[in-house]
Design a protein around this motif. Sequence first.
Motif, short mmCIF file in Angstrom:
data_model
loop_
_atom_site.label_atom_id
_atom_site.label_comp_id
_atom_site.label_asym_id
_atom_site.label_seq_id
_atom_site.Cartn_x
_atom_site.Cartn_y
_atom_site.Cartn_z
N ASN A 338 0.82 -1.21 0.00
CA ASN A 338 0.00 0.00 0.00
C ASN A 338 0.86 1.27 0.00
OD1 ASN A 338 -2.30 -1.70 0.21
ND2 ASN A 338 -2.13 -1.69 2.45
N LEU A 339 1.77 1.34 -0.96
CA LEU A 339 2.77 2.41 -0.97
C LEU A 339 2.13 3.79 -1.01
CD1 LEU A 339 5.66 3.41 -1.11
CD2 LEU A 339 5.63 3.02 -3.59
N LEU A 340 1.20 4.01 -1.92
CA LEU A 340 0.62 5.34 -2.07
C LEU A 340 -0.11 5.76 -0.80
CD1 LEU A 340 -0.02 7.84 -3.68
CD2 LEU A 340 -1.92 6.61 -4.77
N GLU A 341 -0.89 4.86 -0.25
CA GLU A 341 -1.65 5.18 0.97
C GLU A 341 -0.71 5.55 2.11
OE1 GLU A 341 -4.39 2.78 4.25
OE2 GLU A 341 -4.13 1.96 2.22
N HIS A 342 0.31 4.74 2.32
CA HIS A 342 1.23 5.01 3.43
C HIS A 342 2.07 6.26 3.16
CE1 HIS A 342 0.14 1.48 5.59
NE2 HIS A 342 0.64 0.62 4.70
N ALA A 343 2.45 6.48 1.90
CA ALA A 343 3.26 7.66 1.58
C ALA A 343 2.48 8.95 1.82
CB ALA A 343 3.74 7.58 0.14
N ARG A 344 1.22 8.95 1.41
CA ARG A 344 0.39 10.14 1.65
C ARG A 344 0.23 10.40 3.15
NH1 ARG A 344 -4.16 9.05 -3.07
NH2 ARG A 344 -3.33 10.60 -4.57
N ALA A 345 -0.03 9.36 3.89
CA ALA A 345 -0.21 9.52 5.34
C ALA A 345 1.08 10.00 6.00
CB ALA A 345 -0.66 8.19 5.95
N LYS A 346 2.22 9.47 5.56
CA LYS A 346 3.48 9.87 6.15
C LYS A 346 3.81 11.31 5.83
CE LYS A 346 8.30 8.44 6.69
NZ LYS A 346 9.33 7.40 6.42
N ARG A 347 3.51 11.76 4.62
CA ARG A 347 3.79 13.16 4.27
C ARG A 347 3.00 14.10 5.18
NH1 ARG A 347 2.61 17.74 1.44
NH2 ARG A 347 0.42 17.15 1.23
N GLN A 348 1.73 13.76 5.41
CA GLN A 348 0.90 14.60 6.29
C GLN A 348 1.42 14.56 7.72
OE1 GLN A 348 -1.58 16.63 5.58
NE2 GLN A 348 -1.71 16.18 3.39
N ARG A 349 1.77 13.37 8.17
CA ARG A 349 2.20 13.20 9.56
C ARG A 349 3.52 13.91 9.83
NH1 ARG A 349 1.98 8.26 9.26
NH2 ARG A 349 4.18 7.63 9.22
N LYS A 350 4.43 13.85 8.87
CA LYS A 350 5.74 14.48 9.06
C LYS A 350 5.72 15.97 8.77
CE LYS A 350 7.77 10.38 9.54
NZ LYS A 350 8.51 9.90 10.72
N GLY A 351 4.73 16.42 8.00
CA GLY A 351 4.64 17.84 7.68
C GLY A 351 5.69 18.31 6.70
N VAL A 356 8.93 10.91 -0.90
CA VAL A 356 9.32 9.97 -1.95
C VAL A 356 9.14 8.55 -1.41
CG1 VAL A 356 11.15 9.23 -3.51
CG2 VAL A 356 11.00 11.64 -2.81
N GLY A 357 8.29 7.77 -2.07
CA GLY A 357 8.01 6.42 -1.61
C GLY A 357 8.62 5.37 -2.51
N ASN A 358 9.01 4.24 -1.89
CA ASN A 358 9.44 3.08 -2.66
C ASN A 358 9.13 1.82 -1.87
OD1 ASN A 358 13.04 3.56 -2.08
ND2 ASN A 358 11.44 3.15 -0.63
N ILE A 359 9.14 0.69 -2.56
CA ILE A 359 8.90 -0.59 -1.93
C ILE A 359 10.24 -1.13 -1.43
CG2 ILE A 359 8.12 -2.96 -2.25
CD1 ILE A 359 5.84 -0.97 -2.17
N GLY A 360 10.42 -1.12 -0.12
CA GLY A 360 11.70 -1.48 0.46
C GLY A 360 12.24 -2.83 0.04
N PRO A 361 11.47 -3.92 0.20
CA PRO A 361 12.00 -5.24 -0.16
C PRO A 361 12.43 -5.37 -1.61
CG PRO A 361 10.05 -5.47 1.21
CD PRO A 361 10.15 -4.02 0.86
N ALA A 362 11.88 -4.53 -2.48
CA ALA A 362 12.22 -4.60 -3.90
C ALA A 362 13.44 -3.77 -4.26
CB ALA A 362 11.03 -4.13 -4.75
N THR A 363 13.95 -2.99 -3.29
CA THR A 363 15.06 -2.10 -3.63
C THR A 363 16.26 -2.20 -2.70
OG1 THR A 363 15.64 0.21 -4.14
CG2 THR A 363 14.18 -0.15 -2.28
N PHE A 364 16.08 -2.69 -1.47
CA PHE A 364 17.20 -2.76 -0.54
C PHE A 364 18.34 -3.57 -1.13
CE2 PHE A 364 14.29 -2.17 3.39
CZ PHE A 364 14.43 -0.80 3.31
N LEU A 371 10.37 5.02 -7.97
CA LEU A 371 9.97 5.99 -6.95
C LEU A 371 8.59 6.56 -7.22
CD1 LEU A 371 13.31 8.01 -6.63
CD2 LEU A 371 12.55 6.08 -5.24
N LEU A 372 7.95 6.96 -6.13
CA LEU A 372 6.65 7.61 -6.18
C LEU A 372 6.78 8.95 -5.47
CD1 LEU A 372 3.87 6.62 -7.30
CD2 LEU A 372 3.25 6.09 -4.93
N LEU A 373 6.56 10.05 -6.18
CA LEU A 373 6.69 11.38 -5.60
C LEU A 373 5.31 11.89 -5.20
CD1 LEU A 373 9.40 10.98 -7.01
CD2 LEU A 373 9.31 13.35 -7.76
N VAL A 374 5.15 12.19 -3.93
CA VAL A 374 3.85 12.62 -3.39
C VAL A 374 3.99 14.00 -2.79
CG1 VAL A 374 1.99 12.07 -1.78
CG2 VAL A 374 3.27 10.21 -2.87
#
Length: 415
Positions: A338-351, A356-364, A371-374
């Motif tokens: 749920n990358l988009l959902e979590h990225a949007r929530a994190k942007r709001q929470r962090k202010g 920039v979101g990515n799928i960790g297991p697919a890139t570590f 990348l997803l820019l929100v």
Amino acid sequence: MTPLSGKHIVLGLSGGVACYKAAELVRLLGKAGCTVQVVMTEAAEHFITATTLQALSGRAVYTSQWDAREPNAMAHINLSRDAHAIVIAPCSADFIARLAQGRCDELLSLLCVARPLQRVPLLLAPAMNREMWLHPATQRNLAQVVADGAVSLGVGCGSQACGETGDGRMLEPAEIVEELQAFFSPRLLAGEQVLITAGPTFEAIDPVRGITNRSSGKMGFALARAAREAGAQVTLVAGPVALATPRGVQRLDVESAQDMLGAVEQCVPHASVFIATAAVADWRPAAVAAHKIKKDGTGQLPQLGFIENPDILATVAASRRAQEGALYCVGFAAESENLLEHARAKRQRKGVPLLVGNIGPATFGQDDNALLLVDEAGVQELPRASKHALARQLVAELARRLGAARAGLPREDMP
């Protein structure tokens, strides 16, 4: 695509044992998208053969101003006119002196003097013994050549073929390519002070164990390199990773989340951009054992209490400089679903203005990413590519957003 894609480089070799590095340099320049024309002095031919460099470059090597292959007998003119740059690597003390004096008694120095000054830059990678490098005549000659318009890439420090140790080594081929990438990159972040965190943190349990994650730091290091290429002054706060520091980047090594926060807080007053790429541990052990925790044979697990680590991104985003618009903050989110959902929530929470979101297991640990820019205006995808390519794309996007933010424009009105 790289900043060197489509560039035609004339690579000049003057005499010196560092000529052996030219073979790898030709290979790396070709890999970066360049065509390479090699020109050698007579002295250089004592250290590496023209046959080797011809095989690697795919072009006949030039060694004489009297080369009969040129119909007009003007190799010094013809070779310099099509070049995007002339790179002398290695550049010996003698060749620096030739350039300082404007001597034209062999092909390589002749074409350097004959090049169109305003259109074909001259870049030098000096290579010599440490005493030769420090000699006042060498430094005086180099200063004159730079004053005449050449660019010195500097020297490395370490063991030398003569058995001595010190400054004067030619930069490694990969370092020269980094310098050329930066030289040809648009200065999108000129004047910016960019602070980047990268890699994992390590939270100690005892002297030999700890809690960490699979972040390799490659994305953050690629961003540091791309920001430096774009003209920024870059400080990189790195967790425990085994990566080389990008050329021209100041690196601060840390271990724990608390260490990282301390280093970041020292640098924030001077930064204009903060990019939180690091995968910071959310929790740490409440207490660190003084000695290794041993099994006691009972099968009982040790009792470990945890406390929450400081939120570095949220702390910086809430700082006065960020709130007043003097510091632009970019966050990263490594998710598993749920990358988009979590990225949007994190942007709001962090202010923060950009997340920039990515799928960790697919890139570590990988060399590529997606990348997803929100931001407040919506979502933008950067399709899977190498992390270096994505870093350059992200820097370009960041430069546009910075310009819009400082002009007070919404994203849809950005140039």
